[in-house]
Structures are given as C-alpha cells and as structure tokens.
Design a protein around this motif. Sequence first.
Motif: not given
Length: 385
Positions: A14, A49-55, A79, A141, A382, A385
């Motif tokens: 990740r 996963e990273l997209t769903e978490q808004g990164y 973000s 944030r 990261f 996480a």
Amino acid sequence: MKKHDQDFMKRQNRLTVFEMIKNHHPISRASIAKRTGMSPTTVSRIVGELTEQGYLLNSEQVSAGLGRKSTLLGMVNASVLAVGVELDRTRMSIGVVDLQGNMVCSGKYPRVPEESAEQTLMHIGAAMEELVQQHTIDRTRIVGIGVGLPGIVDNEKGVVLFSVQLGWRNVALAEQLKELTGFEIAVDNELKVKALAEQLKGAAVGSSCTALLGFGNGVGSALILDGEIYRGVMNSAGEIGHTTVDPNGTMCECGKTGCLQTYINISSLLAEANRIRPVGTIEELFEARQAGERWAVQLIERALIYMAITINNVVCMYNPDSVILSGELIDKFPDICDEVEQLYFSRFVWEPLRASFAFRRSMLSEEGVMIGSGLLSQNRFFALA
C-alpha cells in the motif's frame, strides 16, 4: 506468524503504491504494476481503497498509441495534512504540510535552551493548536505529527537517545507528545528528515546517492541511497560532527576533545570570537570579517577549510553523485558555498573525485526539516493504515 507477514506485506504494498503515485503522478495502474512488479489485481485493489478513502482522483482517460485508453491517477493534496516540527537549541519551527510536501502554513517560536523536554513538548502542543486555529485548518485531516531534531534518535520507538544540542537523554518523545496532543507521532534526526524532503522536491530529486551535510549549531550528515535513508545500527549514521580531527583540540560539548564540529559550528565560532572581543551573534562575526578584521577573517577561513575537509571525507567514504550543503550557516550566508567550492576544493577535495559529484545548496532552506518531518508522519500513517 504467517498472518503477521501477510499484513506487513499488504501495508508495504500500500505504501509503495501510494509513494509511486505521489512521486510520479499522473500515472496509470498499468504503469504502477510494471514499475513495482505487483500484479494488476493487487494494484487495482490498493488504488480502489485509496480512492474510496478520498486520497486519489482519476483524471481524464488518455491513449498511449493504438492501445486502449488508460485512466491516470493523481493525488488529492489537501486530503491529508501533517504537522512537521523542527526542534533546535533556541527555537522551534512548526508547519502544516499537504501530501506533496507543500507548506500550508508555518510559524517560528522561541525555545529556552535550559528548558526541560516536558516544557518543550507542552510548548509544541500549544503552538500547534494556535497555528491550526489561526489558519482555520481542518483538524480532522491531520494524520499525525513528525518531529526532526539534532541527535541520535530511535526512530522506531520515537525515543531521543542523546541530543547534545537539546541536552536530552532517553526522552520518550513520541509517547509523551501523543499524550499531550492525541496524534500519532514520528520522530527522527533532523538531517535525515530534511534529506527525505530534498529527495521528494529539493536538490536530491533524481539522485541515486546523495550526501546531505548540515552546518549550523552542529555538524552532521545524511546519506540517501536509491531513495532510502542509510541509518546504521542505531540510526546514528551521519554523525560526522563528532568524528575526531585533533585529539589535542578544543573540548566539545559532547564531552570529547577535538571533534570536527568544534571548528565549524556556530557556538564554537562565537566562543572563539569572544576571546578577542564581545560578539553576540554569528551575523556580527561575519560583519567583522566583512570589515576586514583580521582575526574574524582567519576564524571564518578556518571554518571554510574544515567544511571542505568534511566534504572530502564524505566523498571519499561514500562516493555520492551529489553533495548538498544545508544548515543555518548556509541559509544565512549562502555565498560561503561558492567560496568553499572556488577556494578550497582544489586543496582539500581529492583530485580524482572532484568531477564525480554535483555540488549543490539545499533548495528547501529553513522549511526542509518541517517538510521532511511532515512527510515522515504521512508515510507512517499510510504504512500503518
């Protein structure tokens, strides 16, 4: 044990994907898989996963030749934020940085050299809260705080083992600061975190072997090999300021005699100057030199010679492709870089190696440690996480 290994590999993968996107965006999933050697399925899962978490964000599809179009990935810089802290003998600097290491806001605060570690940490907590409120930063944030300081640090446990400049021994900084602020804390040597920042967006971009040297209240170095900081067994690699250059020399504040830094660092220069006449600041010393006062000319010339000797020793030991000068002396008096290169390279840098490396000044100046500390905190976030 097997589950532990699998969890570790997932976190590492990740972090690798995240770093790849951060450093090479915009980039496609296929390119990430090719560069990292991961399977397309693994890359797609992590990106999801990273997209769903808004990164992450997906940019417009682009076509590379006649093949199918690829969606390029980029970062949502705002973000995630982290707080980067630089601790020094007489001041502390605190900044908020985004995913790309851009400084959102920052402030400088005085520190009393004699104050305890507990007092300093309370000041960090209070100053950070003041900075966040003053600039209306969304506290939710902020993923953590990174601290860079001079000395030997157990970066895994967040313990300051020994710092001559701060007068600290065995300070559980990460644990205590987390209790005060509630944030996860990452702690490391100041030059190592500055090297991280230079590697991402400073003078070390594109370098495979960089030596970062710091000249200021102390003397130290950090080595970057293929994008990674070389740490040594105790994370003390680079403490070149305490190498012995004259066993009969001046007593160093570390307790040994003849340490390299006693010929270069600010406090030693001022101590020597005050044997001639009262000199309160390093600026006054350089003004005396500018005015042609012979003792000041000789004192600073000797410091520049030892800087050149330091560069030669590091180049001979590590054979880097670039050498970066940083620290308070360099930030305040950038012209001394040119002086060292033009006047002393031919005398003190080994001739076969003179053309083997690029000689640069830090591009990040006083912000470097704050940026690097913030990025260190983000990397820790990261990875876990």
